[in-house]
Design a protein around this motif. Structure first.
Motif, PDB file in Angstrom:
ATOM      1  N   GLN A  96      36.384  45.881  47.131  1.00 42.41           N
ATOM      2  CA  GLN A  96      37.842  45.792  47.264  1.00 42.41           C
ATOM      3  C   GLN A  96      38.222  44.793  48.339  1.00 42.41           C
ATOM      4  OE1 GLN A  96      39.818  46.375  45.275  1.00 42.41           O
ATOM      5  NE2 GLN A  96      40.366  48.455  44.791  1.00 42.41           N
ATOM      6  N   ASN A 127      38.290  41.495  46.961  1.00 42.45           N
ATOM      7  CA  ASN A 127      39.493  41.263  46.156  1.00 42.45           C
ATOM      8  C   ASN A 127      40.694  40.962  47.035  1.00 42.45           C
ATOM      9  OD1 ASN A 127      38.196  41.673  43.746  1.00 42.45           O
ATOM     10  ND2 ASN A 127      38.528  43.880  43.817  1.00 42.45           N
ATOM     11  N   ILE A 147      43.139  37.667  47.279  1.00 41.34           N
ATOM     12  CA  ILE A 147      44.601  37.690  47.186  1.00 41.34           C
ATOM     13  C   ILE A 147      45.197  37.008  48.407  1.00 41.34           C
ATOM     14  CG2 ILE A 147      46.630  39.176  47.064  1.00 41.34           C
ATOM     15  CD1 ILE A 147      44.955  41.203  45.587  1.00 41.34           C
ATOM     16  N   GLY A 178      44.720  33.248  48.221  1.00 41.29           N
ATOM     17  CA  GLY A 178      45.640  32.673  47.241  1.00 41.29           C
ATOM     18  C   GLY A 178      47.045  32.618  47.784  1.00 41.29           C
ATOM     19  N   ILE A 184      47.478  29.958  50.425  1.00 41.83           N
ATOM     20  CA  ILE A 184      47.525  28.596  49.884  1.00 41.83           C
ATOM     21  C   ILE A 184      48.923  28.290  49.371  1.00 41.83           C
ATOM     22  CG2 ILE A 184      46.749  27.203  47.937  1.00 41.83           C
ATOM     23  CD1 ILE A 184      44.015  28.707  48.540  1.00 41.83           C
ATOM     24  N   ILE A 185      49.483  29.238  48.607  1.00 50.14           N
ATOM     25  CA  ILE A 185      50.825  29.010  48.082  1.00 50.14           C
ATOM     26  C   ILE A 185      51.818  28.919  49.241  1.00 50.14           C
ATOM     27  CG2 ILE A 185      52.652  30.038  46.692  1.00 50.14           C
ATOM     28  CD1 ILE A 185      50.489  31.126  44.888  1.00 50.14           C
ATOM     29  N   LEU A 189      51.554  25.538  50.841  1.00 47.00           N
ATOM     30  CA  LEU A 189      52.090  24.468  50.002  1.00 47.00           C
ATOM     31  C   LEU A 189      53.610  24.481  50.044  1.00 47.00           C
ATOM     32  CD1 LEU A 189      49.687  24.705  46.980  1.00 47.00           C
ATOM     33  CD2 LEU A 189      49.851  22.861  48.616  1.00 47.00           C
ATOM     34  N   PHE A 247      46.069  25.984  36.433  1.00 44.66           N
ATOM     35  CA  PHE A 247      44.677  26.423  36.517  1.00 44.66           C
ATOM     36  C   PHE A 247      44.559  27.939  36.373  1.00 44.66           C
ATOM     37  CE2 PHE A 247      40.486  27.063  38.306  1.00 44.66           C
ATOM     38  CZ  PHE A 247      39.814  25.985  37.793  1.00 44.66           C
ATOM     39  N   MET A 274      47.667  22.722  42.886  1.00 47.63           N
ATOM     40  CA  MET A 274      46.968  23.505  43.900  1.00 47.63           C
ATOM     41  C   MET A 274      47.610  24.875  44.068  1.00 47.63           C
ATOM     42  SD  MET A 274      45.508  20.749  46.526  1.00 47.63           S
ATOM     43  CE  MET A 274      46.892  19.739  46.811  1.00 47.63           C
ATOM     44  N   ALA A 275      48.920  24.930  43.845  1.00 54.04           N
ATOM     45  CA  ALA A 275      49.572  26.243  43.906  1.00 54.04           C
ATOM     46  C   ALA A 275      49.030  27.154  42.812  1.00 54.04           C
ATOM     47  CB  ALA A 275      51.071  26.084  43.772  1.00 54.04           C
ATOM     48  N   LEU A 294      46.115  27.024  41.622  1.00 53.49           N
ATOM     49  CA  LEU A 294      44.771  27.402  42.059  1.00 53.49           C
ATOM     50  C   LEU A 294      44.854  28.644  42.941  1.00 53.49           C
ATOM     51  CD1 LEU A 294      42.248  25.815  41.374  1.00 53.49           C
ATOM     52  CD2 LEU A 294      42.324  24.793  43.605  1.00 53.49           C
ATOM     53  N   GLY A 295      45.827  28.613  43.865  1.00 55.23           N
ATOM     54  CA  GLY A 295      46.056  29.793  44.698  1.00 55.23           C
ATOM     55  C   GLY A 295      46.467  30.981  43.856  1.00 55.23           C
ATOM     56  N   LEU A 296      47.322  30.704  42.881  1.00 55.89           N
ATOM     57  CA  LEU A 296      47.791  31.759  41.985  1.00 55.89           C
ATOM     58  C   LEU A 296      46.626  32.409  41.255  1.00 55.89           C
ATOM     59  CD1 LEU A 296      50.378  33.032  40.805  1.00 55.89           C
ATOM     60  CD2 LEU A 296      50.196  31.395  38.943  1.00 55.89           C
ATOM     61  N   TYR A 317      43.651  32.753  42.267  1.00 56.84           N
ATOM     62  CA  TYR A 317      42.958  33.659  43.188  1.00 56.84           C
ATOM     63  C   TYR A 317      43.711  34.985  43.299  1.00 56.84           C
ATOM     64  CZ  TYR A 317      39.018  31.132  45.067  1.00 56.84           C
ATOM     65  OH  TYR A 317      37.796  30.540  45.209  1.00 56.84           O
ATOM     66  N   ILE A 318      45.049  34.877  43.430  1.00 56.38           N
ATOM     67  CA  ILE A 318      45.834  36.101  43.566  1.00 56.38           C
ATOM     68  C   ILE A 318      45.687  36.964  42.320  1.00 56.38           C
ATOM     69  CG2 ILE A 318      48.166  37.033  43.814  1.00 56.38           C
ATOM     70  CD1 ILE A 318      48.932  34.670  45.395  1.00 56.38           C
ATOM     71  N   GLU A 356      43.386  36.971  39.946  1.00 49.81           N
ATOM     72  CA  GLU A 356      42.036  37.525  39.798  1.00 49.81           C
ATOM     73  C   GLU A 356      41.810  38.690  40.742  1.00 49.81           C
ATOM     74  OE1 GLU A 356      39.159  34.452  40.415  1.00 49.81           O
ATOM     75  OE2 GLU A 356      39.816  33.420  38.601  1.00 49.81           O
ATOM     76  N   GLY A 357      42.192  38.473  41.995  1.00 47.50           N
ATOM     77  CA  GLY A 357      42.003  39.527  42.994  1.00 47.50           C
ATOM     78  C   GLY A 357      42.782  40.771  42.627  1.00 47.50           C
ATOM     79  N   LEU A 358      44.019  40.544  42.193  1.00 48.65           N
ATOM     80  CA  LEU A 358      44.902  41.646  41.824  1.00 48.65           C
ATOM     81  C   LEU A 358      44.325  42.424  40.645  1.00 48.65           C
ATOM     82  CD1 LEU A 358      47.642  42.310  43.091  1.00 48.65           C
ATOM     83  CD2 LEU A 358      48.725  41.228  41.131  1.00 48.65           C
ATOM     84  N   GLN A 360      41.336  42.700  39.620  1.00 44.06           N
ATOM     85  CA  GLN A 360      40.144  43.494  39.941  1.00 44.06           C
ATOM     86  C   GLN A 360      40.437  44.584  40.945  1.00 44.06           C
ATOM     87  OE1 GLN A 360      36.301  41.546  39.815  1.00 44.06           O
ATOM     88  NE2 GLN A 360      37.442  39.645  39.848  1.00 44.06           N
ATOM     89  N   ALA A 361      41.414  44.331  41.836  1.00 45.09           N
ATOM     90  CA  ALA A 361      41.748  45.371  42.806  1.00 45.09           C
ATOM     91  C   ALA A 361      42.373  46.567  42.097  1.00 45.09           C
ATOM     92  CB  ALA A 361      42.703  44.817  43.866  1.00 45.09           C
TER      93      ALA A 361
END
Lengths: 355, 293
Positions: free
Chosen positions: A313, A316, A320, A323, A326-327, A330, B37, B96-97, B99-101, B103-104, B106-108, B110-111
């Motif tokens: 977890q 994960n 998050i 991510g 990064i946003i 930006l 992405f 790139m945003a 790309l960050g998205l 990650y969010i 995917e993490g979400l 699986q979490a």
């Protein structure tokens, strides 16, 4: 008034070309270097050297390599880890196959090999622009990883493609202990950082930025766009290659091709986004961020939440958070953390006034 | 010769699956110029949500509806928190945003739903059957049928409806579209929701094939060369690109693989796409751009 610049006049071209024009900057840079070279080896412990400082330095160097290509020359790349892998495996093979080759020379040859591979995969950039270029860098990423796993020659016929670093002996000194590895990495990273700084301030750097901002306009004013792009690919890959060999030899000791997968490329891209595109110091700030954040998160979860979150977890949540950061960057600060440093300097310069 | 055709057809049919992912991507690129992405993560997220609901004994269509609602909520959040603040920024920033998205998302995913592999049974048999002496998979044919239906539906949406025309206007020039009174935010919501729907369909088909697991989000890497060959702005291109990539990678694996070593499926599409681009820098169906200073 900490940054008072009055009375500091530039009277020669040489002075104008200095890396740090203000003596406050110069002083703090030397102080930082002295601290890193002289104080840190005494106060640091093995955990800090092996798990924090060395990966931080190596990732900074990798970020620097990608930043030259993406931040300065404007060529998007998702294949950075592949060039690191080429550097690592090439340095290993040069060291293995040429009797008595000094260590630093095999690092250098590793970098040169990575540069050559980088130029080859950069060739499509002459005709392909923008996002379409991602495909050739991804081709590099997957092809290199495949080649290194598939041909046992590269890893000296080791069964799983793993290479093990030979003892780091340079000029009769053994650098294999954590402090030695740290100092070795630091020396190489500082030297390459200074070189990078000089490159981007030189004619080459200016050409790169012109190509980044608008390549059609650059070619109209007589810049050889193709030369600039290929040079960017070559130099960037050289830096990445050196970073790769440091990753293999001074950080991990043993490394396999899967250590340089797409995730690593993303990690390096995040370093330059968070740290600051088109900034040298940004790479160091970004790398510090990337290295420290997971440690910080696990410390928080272990101590404050007494380990209530399991490792999966935590990973994960880390994703998050990365991510989201990064946003956030930006949107709020496209120039990354390095910009905050610049703002601070600007403030310090006029302090106690606001403007 | 029979073997060659079997490999070829198997490749073409698996290419259809790549196209499905690529279509969601094209939609978003067409309507907002965003190189998304995160499409792969959206496939993962929707499939994982759907299968987890099924496992909690939610009926099939209700689960489908609830997943769709989740994807619309995601689309809303993306529009509100990512796209709106980034309007009129350079495309590379938007990329790139996403790309960050990814990650969010995917993490979400699986979490919330855990990282284990879920089986998914759609009730379509995967029994191969013989046709003109070739072995074909029923499941693949079904997937091809779904992809065909989606393309028809989407080209109708893009070419015949008012929303479609507005979408094309936005794709052409965001600022100009805004100034003639097109509601950018509404359109983005629509297009991301539709992309979520396409992602869900793709996720279900892929999930039934491979099991719903993290590797679904890596399918975006298969969709990239497809897009590049087909061009970012053409749904038809995504189909053709998918067929080319699917067929060539399987043929390469079978015929070139034994010579230089297996596993070339991973990079072959990229090398192919690179070569393709050297000949046609904007893909098969991509729009030619005119550069001015």
């Amino acid at each position: 008034m900490i940054y008072r610049e009055s009375g500091q006049f530039i009277t020669s071209y040489r002075a104008d070309n200095r890396l740090f024009k203000l003596h406050q900057d110069r002083f703090s840079f030397y102080a930082l270097l002295a601290f890193a070279f002289i104080v840190v080896p005494f106060i640091g412990n093995d955990y800090w050297f092996s798990a924090v400082l060395i990966p931080f330095l190596v990732l900074s160097l990798a970020g620097l390599g990608l930043n030259l290509l993406t931040g300065y020359a404007g060529q998007l790349s998702l294949g950075s880890a592949a060039f690191m892998a080429v550097g690592a495996f090439a340095a290993y093979n040069f060291h293995l196959r040429i009797e008595g080759l000094p260590f630093l020379v095999s690092f250098f040859f590793g970098g040169i090999t990575a540069a050559a591979v980088g130029v080859i995969f950069g060739l499509p950039s002459l005709r392909i622009k923008g996002f379409y270029l991602l495909v050739s860098t991804l081709a590099a990423q997957f092809f290199v990883q495949w080649a290194l796993t598939n041909f046992a020659w590269f890893s000296h016929n080791s069964s799983s493609g793993v290479i093990t670093a030979p003892p780091l002996i340079i000029l009769g000194h053994d650098f294999s202990n954590p402090v030695g590895r740290y100092l070795l990495t630091l020396t190489i990273v500082v030297a390459l950082g200074l070189i990078a700084r000089s490159i981007v301030k030189s004619e080459i750097g200016r050409q790169w930025m012109a190509v980044r901002d608008m390549d059609t306009a650059a070619s109209v004013i007589g810049i050889s766009v193709s030369k600039a792009k290929l040079l960017a690919f070559g130099i960037s890959s050289f830096f990445l290659g050196i970073a790769g060999s440091l990753w293999a030899f001074t950080y991990l000791g043993t490394v396999e091709p899967h250590g340089f997968d797409l995730t690593r490329s993303f990690q390096i891209l995040f370093i330059i986004i968070i740290g600051g595109m088109g900034s040298i110091s940004g790479n160091f700030i970004g790398a510090a961020f990337i290295v420290l954040l997971p440690i910080l998160l696990s410390v928080i979860s272990n101590h404050l939440l007494s380990g209530a979150i399991d490792a999966g977890q935590l990973e994960n949540f880390q994703k998050i958070i990365f991510g989201a950061l990064i946003i956030f960057f930006l949107i709020k600060e496209p120039n990354g953390l390095a910009k905050y440093w610049q703002t601070f300097r600007q403030r310090a310069r006029v302090w106690p006034l606001r403007f | 010769m029979g073997f060659f055709f079997e490999v070829l057809i198997g490749g073409l049919l698996s290419g259809v699956m790549y196209s499905l992912v690529a279509i969601g991507f094209v939609l978003i690129y067409k309507a907002s110029g965003v190189f998304n992405f995160a499409q792969g993560s959206m496939v993962l997220f929707s499939a994982l949500t759907f299968v987890s609901l099924l496992e909690r004994h939610v009926p099939f269509w209700l689960a489908f509806g609830m997943t769709m609602l989740t994807m619309i909520a995601l689309a809303w959040a993306v529009e509100r928190f990512v796209l709106r603040p980034l309007v009129n920024r350079p495309p590379i920033t938007l990329f790139m945003a996403t790309l960050g998205l990814s990650y969010i998302v995917e993490g979400l995913a699986q979490a919330v739903w855990g990282a284990q592999v879920h089986g998914l049974e759609l009730g379509i048999s995967d029994e191969p059957f013989e046709f003109l002496g070739l072995l074909l998979s029923q499941f693949d044919l079904f997937a091809a049928g779904v992809a065909g239906a989606l393309v028809l539906l989407l080209s109708f949406l893009f070419n015949k409806t008012r929303t479609g025309i507005e979408l094309r206007a936005v794709a052409d020039d965001q600022l100009a579209a805004l100034s003639v009174g097109i509601k950018l935010q509404k359109l983005w919501l629509i297009v991301w929701a539709v992309a979520g729907f396409v992602g869900l369909v793709a996720g279900l088909l892929w999930g039934a094939r491979l099991g719903v697991q993290f590797s679904l989000s890596l399918i975006v890497l298969k969709a990239l060369p497809v897009l590049i060959i087909g061009g970012f702005t053409s749904i038809e291109g995504a189909i053709v690109g998918g067929l080319i990539v699917g067929a060539s990678e399987k043929l390469a694996e079978v015929y070139i693989g034994p010579i230089i070593g297996g596993g070339i499926e991973n990079w072959f599409p990229y090398v192919l796409a690179t070569v393709f681009l050297l000949i046609r820098p904007t893909g098969l169906f991509g729009e030619q751009t005119i550069e001015r200073v």
